[in-house]
Design a protein around this motif. Structure first.
Motif, short mmCIF file in Angstrom:
data_model
loop_
_atom_site.label_atom_id
_atom_site.label_comp_id
_atom_site.label_asym_id
_atom_site.label_seq_id
_atom_site.Cartn_x
_atom_site.Cartn_y
_atom_site.Cartn_z
N GLU A 56 46.32 37.67 44.89
CA GLU A 56 45.34 37.17 45.52
C GLU A 56 44.20 37.13 44.29
OE1 GLU A 56 44.10 36.15 48.38
OE2 GLU A 56 45.85 36.60 49.35
N CYS A 57 43.90 35.64 43.96
CA CYS A 57 42.97 35.51 42.98
C CYS A 57 42.20 33.98 43.05
CB CYS A 57 43.50 35.32 41.63
SG CYS A 57 44.77 34.10 41.57
N SER A 86 42.28 40.55 43.00
CA SER A 86 42.53 41.52 43.98
C SER A 86 42.96 42.83 43.19
CB SER A 86 43.32 41.20 45.19
OG SER A 86 43.54 42.22 46.11
N PHE A 93 39.29 36.53 50.01
CA PHE A 93 39.68 35.35 49.00
C PHE A 93 39.83 34.03 49.58
CE2 PHE A 93 40.67 39.32 46.59
CZ PHE A 93 40.41 38.92 45.42
#
Length: 190
Positions: free
Chosen positions: A142-143, A157, A79
């Motif tokens: 997480e993006c 994620s 990421f």
């Protein structure tokens, strides 16, 4: 005359001394107290995520032999890499726009289009940042959001349930003003 010259020299000497002290303190607090000399034969292996400063840009070094804890961090690193790739492509686009704006031979329509493109890029960056911030606040740690051509893609994620998809879609619609058919949500497995 001699008195003025003495004051100027005193001020100059104190400024040089202050500059020298600042450089020394920076060097002292910066880390290893050693000059960064590269020695590939030293036997020190690079670690995943290790970074070094080269020509004012961080360069990540990666090895292929991942251990258990390093494998857990691979997803987070992907990421981070996606964000860095997104920023690198934007930097290249902004460089091209700057060249158009600085070109004295470019016509006013080209310059106007470059300013509009730069403005649109800035709006996309702001919207992406807002989307990522809202999603992190909603528990999606997480993006990465990509906005281009009036469409938005969101990488998240972990496995996504239908309720997660709706939460993400609503957040993106709220922050970007896009309709649901212009939003793509991609979730990664565990």
């Amino acid at each position: 005359m001699m008195k003025k010259l003495g004051r100027k020299q005193l001020v100059l000497a104190s400024l040089v001394l202050a500059l020298g002290a600042a450089v020394y303190l920076n060097w002292q607090f910066a880390g290893t107290n050693k000059l960064p000399v590269g020695d590939s034969s030293s036997g020190v292996s690079s670690q995943l995520g290790a970074a070094q400063l080269v020509n004012n840009a961080y360069v990540e070094t990666v090895t292929d032999d991942l251990t258990g804890s390093e494998q857990a961090n691979t997803k987070a690193d992907s990421f981070a890499q996606a964000r860095m790739d997104r920023q690198a492509s934007r930097d290249e686009a902004l460089e091209l726009l700057d060249k158009v704006l600085e070109d004295v031979n470019a016509d006013s329509d080209a310059k106007k289009a470059a300013v509009e493109e730069a403005s649109a890029m800035a709006q996309s960056i702001l919207k992406e940042t807002n989307v990522e911030g809202v999603l992190k606040a909603k528990g999606f740690e997480e993006c990465v959001a990509y906005i281009a051509s009036e469409k938005c893609s969101v990488l998240v994620s972990g496995e996504l349930k239908d309720t997660d998809m709706l939460i993400i879609q609503e957040a993106v619609m709220e922050q970007t003003g896009l309709t649901a058919d212009k939003i793509t949500i991609i979730g990664g497995g565990k």
